[in-house]
Design a protein around this motif. Structure first.
Motif, PDB file in Angstrom:
ATOM      1  N   VAL A  62       0.944  -1.133  -0.141  1.00  0.00           N
ATOM      2  CA  VAL A  62       0.057  -0.172   0.154  1.00  0.00           C
ATOM      3  C   VAL A  62       0.925   1.309  -0.141  1.00  0.00           C
ATOM      4  CG1 VAL A  62      -1.956  -1.039   1.063  1.00  0.00           C
ATOM      5  CG2 VAL A  62      -0.419  -0.135   2.399  1.00  0.00           C
ATOM      6  N   GLU A  63       2.157   1.202  -0.441  1.00  0.00           N
ATOM      7  CA  GLU A  63       2.880   2.371  -0.810  1.00  0.00           C
ATOM      8  C   GLU A  63       2.643   3.338  -1.690  1.00  0.00           C
ATOM      9  OE1 GLU A  63       7.672   2.910  -1.330  1.00  0.00           O
ATOM     10  OE2 GLU A  63       7.057   0.912  -0.978  1.00  0.00           O
ATOM     11  N   ALA A  64       2.688   4.492  -1.280  1.00  0.00           N
ATOM     12  CA  ALA A  64       1.887   5.753  -2.003  1.00  0.00           C
ATOM     13  C   ALA A  64       0.588   5.451  -2.624  1.00  0.00           C
ATOM     14  CB  ALA A  64       3.068   6.008  -3.090  1.00  0.00           C
ATOM     15  N   ASN A  65       0.583   5.745  -3.900  1.00  0.00           N
ATOM     16  CA  ASN A  65      -0.624   5.352  -4.259  1.00  0.00           C
ATOM     17  C   ASN A  65      -0.894   3.714  -5.079  1.00  0.00           C
ATOM     18  OD1 ASN A  65      -1.838   7.961  -4.050  1.00  0.00           O
ATOM     19  ND2 ASN A  65      -0.623   8.702  -6.066  1.00  0.00           N
ATOM     20  N   ASN A  66       0.160   3.071  -4.621  1.00  0.00           N
ATOM     21  CA  ASN A  66      -0.004   1.565  -5.289  1.00  0.00           C
ATOM     22  C   ASN A  66      -0.821   0.965  -4.144  1.00  0.00           C
ATOM     23  OD1 ASN A  66       2.168   1.866  -7.354  1.00  0.00           O
ATOM     24  ND2 ASN A  66       3.546   2.517  -5.581  1.00  0.00           N
ATOM     25  N   ARG A  67      -1.627  -0.065  -4.993  1.00  0.00           N
ATOM     26  CA  ARG A  67      -2.350  -1.176  -4.270  1.00  0.00           C
ATOM     27  C   ARG A  67      -2.104  -2.421  -4.930  1.00  0.00           C
ATOM     28  NH1 ARG A  67      -2.543   2.986  -1.488  1.00  0.00           N
ATOM     29  NH2 ARG A  67      -4.316   3.637  -0.619  1.00  0.00           N
ATOM     30  N   ILE A  68      -1.380  -3.314  -4.373  1.00  0.00           N
ATOM     31  CA  ILE A  68      -0.914  -4.406  -4.967  1.00  0.00           C
ATOM     32  C   ILE A  68      -1.260  -5.539  -4.129  1.00  0.00           C
ATOM     33  CG2 ILE A  68       0.890  -5.714  -5.840  1.00  0.00           C
ATOM     34  CD1 ILE A  68       2.277  -2.864  -6.491  1.00  0.00           C
ATOM     35  N   LEU A  69      -1.560  -6.746  -4.501  1.00  0.00           N
ATOM     36  CA  LEU A  69      -2.066  -7.822  -3.741  1.00  0.00           C
ATOM     37  C   LEU A  69      -1.214  -8.855  -4.357  1.00  0.00           C
ATOM     38  CD1 LEU A  69      -5.897  -8.124  -3.951  1.00  0.00           C
ATOM     39  CD2 LEU A  69      -4.578  -7.092  -2.209  1.00  0.00           C
ATOM     40  N   VAL A  70      -0.570  -9.761  -3.230  1.00  0.00           N
ATOM     41  CA  VAL A  70       0.367 -10.780  -3.542  1.00  0.00           C
ATOM     42  C   VAL A  70      -0.323 -12.263  -3.107  1.00  0.00           C
ATOM     43  CG1 VAL A  70       2.783 -11.756  -3.276  1.00  0.00           C
ATOM     44  CG2 VAL A  70       2.395  -9.311  -3.245  1.00  0.00           C
ATOM     45  N   TYR A  71      -0.650 -13.083  -4.105  1.00  0.00           N
ATOM     46  CA  TYR A  71      -1.139 -14.504  -3.817  1.00  0.00           C
ATOM     47  C   TYR A  71      -0.027 -15.488  -4.045  1.00  0.00           C
ATOM     48  CZ  TYR A  71      -5.714 -11.908  -4.606  1.00  0.00           C
ATOM     49  OH  TYR A  71      -6.722 -11.157  -4.605  1.00  0.00           O
ATOM     50  N   GLU A  72      -0.725 -16.785  -3.809  1.00  0.00           N
ATOM     51  CA  GLU A  72       0.196 -17.817  -3.972  1.00  0.00           C
ATOM     52  C   GLU A  72      -0.006 -17.883  -5.478  1.00  0.00           C
ATOM     53  OE1 GLU A  72      -1.626 -21.677  -3.287  1.00  0.00           O
ATOM     54  OE2 GLU A  72      -3.324 -20.895  -2.675  1.00  0.00           O
ATOM     55  N   TYR A  73       1.080 -18.669  -5.990  1.00  0.00           N
ATOM     56  CA  TYR A  73       1.221 -18.810  -7.573  1.00  0.00           C
ATOM     57  C   TYR A  73       0.592 -20.339  -8.000  1.00  0.00           C
ATOM     58  CZ  TYR A  73       2.989 -19.604 -12.202  1.00  0.00           C
ATOM     59  OH  TYR A  73       2.961 -19.678 -13.833  1.00  0.00           O
ATOM     60  N   LEU A  74      -0.344 -20.486  -8.658  1.00  0.00           N
ATOM     61  CA  LEU A  74      -0.495 -21.895  -9.192  1.00  0.00           C
ATOM     62  C   LEU A  74      -0.058 -22.329 -10.586  1.00  0.00           C
ATOM     63  CD1 LEU A  74      -4.356 -21.340  -7.650  1.00  0.00           C
ATOM     64  CD2 LEU A  74      -2.260 -22.530  -6.760  1.00  0.00           C
ATOM     65  N   GLN A  75       0.374 -23.654 -10.820  1.00  0.00           N
ATOM     66  CA  GLN A  75       1.206 -23.614 -11.817  1.00  0.00           C
ATOM     67  C   GLN A  75       0.287 -23.925 -12.958  1.00  0.00           C
ATOM     68  OE1 GLN A  75       1.223 -25.075  -8.543  1.00  0.00           O
ATOM     69  NE2 GLN A  75       3.281 -25.591  -8.080  1.00  0.00           N
ATOM     70  N   ASN A  76      -0.823 -24.491 -12.917  1.00  0.00           N
ATOM     71  CA  ASN A  76      -1.772 -25.001 -14.074  1.00  0.00           C
ATOM     72  C   ASN A  76      -2.640 -23.528 -14.563  1.00  0.00           C
ATOM     73  OD1 ASN A  76      -1.003 -27.427 -15.030  1.00  0.00           O
ATOM     74  ND2 ASN A  76      -1.770 -28.575 -13.006  1.00  0.00           N
ATOM     75  N   SER A  77      -2.274 -22.496 -14.121  1.00  0.00           N
ATOM     76  CA  SER A  77      -3.029 -21.365 -14.718  1.00  0.00           C
ATOM     77  C   SER A  77      -4.544 -21.224 -14.319  1.00  0.00           C
ATOM     78  CB  SER A  77      -2.697 -21.085 -16.104  1.00  0.00           C
ATOM     79  OG  SER A  77      -3.267 -19.922 -16.818  1.00  0.00           O
ATOM     80  N   SER A  78      -5.411 -20.819 -15.511  1.00  0.00           N
ATOM     81  CA  SER A  78      -6.748 -20.801 -15.003  1.00  0.00           C
ATOM     82  C   SER A  78      -7.423 -21.517 -15.811  1.00  0.00           C
ATOM     83  CB  SER A  78      -7.370 -19.248 -15.450  1.00  0.00           C
ATOM     84  OG  SER A  78      -7.302 -19.014 -16.730  1.00  0.00           O
ATOM     85  N   LEU A  79      -8.647 -21.894 -15.309  1.00  0.00           N
ATOM     86  CA  LEU A  79      -9.380 -22.887 -16.015  1.00  0.00           C
ATOM     87  C   LEU A  79      -9.950 -22.552 -17.459  1.00  0.00           C
ATOM     88  CD1 LEU A  79     -11.074 -25.462 -15.744  1.00  0.00           C
ATOM     89  CD2 LEU A  79     -13.142 -24.037 -14.856  1.00  0.00           C
ATOM     90  N   ASP A  80      -9.923 -20.994 -17.494  1.00  0.00           N
ATOM     91  CA  ASP A  80     -10.224 -20.431 -18.829  1.00  0.00           C
ATOM     92  C   ASP A  80      -9.219 -20.790 -19.861  1.00  0.00           C
ATOM     93  OD1 ASP A  80     -11.560 -18.541 -20.466  1.00  0.00           O
ATOM     94  OD2 ASP A  80      -9.912 -17.350 -20.292  1.00  0.00           O
ATOM     95  N   ARG A  81      -7.963 -20.771 -19.300  1.00  0.00           N
ATOM     96  CA  ARG A  81      -6.828 -21.060 -20.336  1.00  0.00           C
ATOM     97  C   ARG A  81      -6.506 -22.726 -20.600  1.00  0.00           C
ATOM     98  NH1 ARG A  81      -1.891 -16.838 -19.191  1.00  0.00           N
ATOM     99  NH2 ARG A  81      -2.918 -15.006 -19.705  1.00  0.00           N
ATOM    100  N   ALA A  82      -6.707 -23.459 -19.377  1.00  0.00           N
ATOM    101  CA  ALA A  82      -6.444 -24.930 -19.538  1.00  0.00           C
ATOM    102  C   ALA A  82      -7.349 -25.591 -20.223  1.00  0.00           C
ATOM    103  CB  ALA A  82      -6.238 -25.374 -18.126  1.00  0.00           C
ATOM    104  N   LEU A  83      -8.704 -25.129 -20.117  1.00  0.00           N
ATOM    105  CA  LEU A  83      -9.632 -26.012 -20.695  1.00  0.00           C
ATOM    106  C   LEU A  83     -10.389 -25.395 -21.773  1.00  0.00           C
ATOM    107  CD1 LEU A  83     -11.478 -28.743 -20.749  1.00  0.00           C
ATOM    108  CD2 LEU A  83     -13.074 -27.511 -19.081  1.00  0.00           C
ATOM    109  N   LEU A  84     -10.538 -24.119 -21.829  1.00  0.00           N
ATOM    110  CA  LEU A  84     -11.384 -23.345 -22.554  1.00  0.00           C
ATOM    111  C   LEU A  84     -10.683 -22.453 -23.762  1.00  0.00           C
ATOM    112  CD1 LEU A  84     -14.270 -22.299 -19.970  1.00  0.00           C
ATOM    113  CD2 LEU A  84     -14.280 -24.277 -21.436  1.00  0.00           C
ATOM    114  N   GLY A  85      -9.287 -22.526 -23.292  1.00  0.00           N
ATOM    115  CA  GLY A  85      -8.415 -21.568 -24.263  1.00  0.00           C
ATOM    116  C   GLY A  85      -8.413 -22.430 -25.748  1.00  0.00           C
TER     117      GLY A  85
END
Length: 411
Positions: free
Chosen positions: A146-169
């Motif tokens: 939340v430094e200055a005007n930045n709002r950044i979230l840090v999540y766990e990284y998941l290896q197989n990407s999104s369902l949108d890409r993996a199955l429907l892409g």
């Protein structure tokens, strides 16, 4: 005679900070003295003390909340200055980059593009709440910036990407998604939503359930992403799922037409998601060969008792009765009358157990067909068992009476 060092009240030079401490006499062995030994006296600005300075700059909130604060410099370094080669996704709320933080852990860094009206303390309070919402089918929130005007979230990284890409892409490998994997994804997402809706003190309506927000780990276990953004941003923030054009395939009619956002809107979106998983077809991107959208086609095949024609040909061997039951559960979720849709705990039960479904309670779906008109209700044929009840609850099981459902706003 041992050499000695006298430390005086310090001062600051460009590039380093000297400690301000009382006059002190210290004796030490010359042979043991190294540059590392002196590091506690004169500190480069990039040393660990910077983290404390960053925390102090936001009023000590770091020590008050169960969250990890990252500096902007640390996240910039983790993502190679937010290099576009590390970009792994983009949504209405911001761009996501793959990064590696100091301890070697891979993370997903989401740079938020929507501007929150909340101050830093309020923002971090919401983050603190979300960081304590933990479930095997929710993406873990590691921390934020939340430094200055930045709002950044840090999540766990998941290896197989999104369902949108993996199955429907376009470059996906649907043959890799056996029925065992697809059914586990449906049930996992249902359990994650049931947890958000019913099992936490302050229920969360996700409001953006879609294939690109379902992430898959190395074992294809599904995790719902962005589940906390509904809390972080006010209702009037425009993002991709509140604009009818582009994602109408997931929007519940009452949400798109009247802004009525309840748990039932999530349930509608989940029903669309199940149809996508079973058919291998994207509802938001595809128009079928006969110029029908996925929901419309599913209802037409249901009325014709040909639901097996909706099943993805790439699926291979599958238990037809079970797959057809999943389609029927999805149809219950996308009914036009929001009050007739099941709750997520009921959905979990219908998906995970071979319960006989009371199809006499099933009514036609509601959807927005942007290709024919800007807003049209579900087509209900003369053969439809449509009921005009918008307030009565649906008795979906022939042997189970569902509990009373209380609709709740996301805040």
């Amino acid at each position: 005679m041992l050499p000695s060092l006298v430390l005086f009240i310090g001062y600051e030079h460009p590039g380093e900070i000297c400690l301000n401490i009382p006059v002190l006499h210290v004796e030490f062995h010359k042979a043991a003295t190294t540059s590392e030994d002196m590091s506690w006296c004169c500190l480069p600005r990039r040393a660990k003390k910077q983290e404390n300075a960053y925390s102090n700059s936001i009023g000590g909130i770091y020590s008050e909340k169960n969250i990890r604060l990252f500096s902007y410099a640390e996240l910039r370094s983790a993502t190679d200055n937010f290099n576009r080669t590390n970009k792994v996704g983009r949504g209405g709320f911001g761009t996501v980059y793959k990064g590696t933080i100091r301890n070697g852990r891979e993370v997903a860094v989401k740079v938020l593009s929507a501007e929150s009206r909340q101050g830093i303390r309020e923002f971090l309070t919401e983050i603190d709440v979300i960081s304590n919402v933990k479930h095997p089918n929710l993406v873990e929130l590691i921390g934020c910036c939340v430094e200055a005007n930045n709002r950044i979230l840090v999540y766990e990284y998941l290896q197989n990407s999104s369902l949108d890409r993996a199955l429907l892409g376009y470059n996906s490998e649907p043959a890799d998604f056996t029925w065992s994997i697809r059914s586990a994804i449906c049930i996992g997402v249902a359990r994650g939503l049931a947890y958000l809706h019913e099992e936490i003190a302050s229920p969360i309506v996700h409001r953006d359930i879609k294939a690109s927000n379902i992430l898959l780990d190395k074992n294809y276990i599904p995790k719902i992403g962005d589940f906390g953004l509904a809390k972080l941003f006010p209702d009037n923030v425009t993002h991709i799922s509140t604009r009818v054009a582009g994602t109408t395939g997931y929007l519940a009619p009452e949400y798109a037409w009247h802004g009525q956002l309840t748990k039932k809107a999530d349930i509608y979106s989940f029903g669309v998601l199940v149809l996508e998983i079973v058919s291998g077809t994207s509802s938001s991107r595809s128009i079928l060969a006969d110029d029908k959208i996925l929901l419309e086609k599913a209802w037409e095949l249901y009325e014709a008792k040909k639901l097996n024609e909706l099943i993805d040909p790439a699926l291979g061997d599958y238990p037809e009765e079970e797959v057809v039951r999943y389609i029927k559960v999805a149809l219950f979720c996308i009914q036009a009358a929001a009050a007739r849709r099941p709750s997520m705990p009921q959905v979990v039960t219908m998906l995970s157990k071979p319960i006989r479904i009371n199809e006499r309670e099933l009514t036609a779906p509601g959807y927005i067909h942007e290709y024919r008109s800007t807003a049209s209700k579900a087509n209900t044929s003369s053969h439809s068992r449509s009921k005009n009840s918008a307030s009565e609850d649906s008795n979906m099981f022939s042997t189970v009476v569902p509990p009373t459902v209380t609709e709740m706003s996301p805040r």
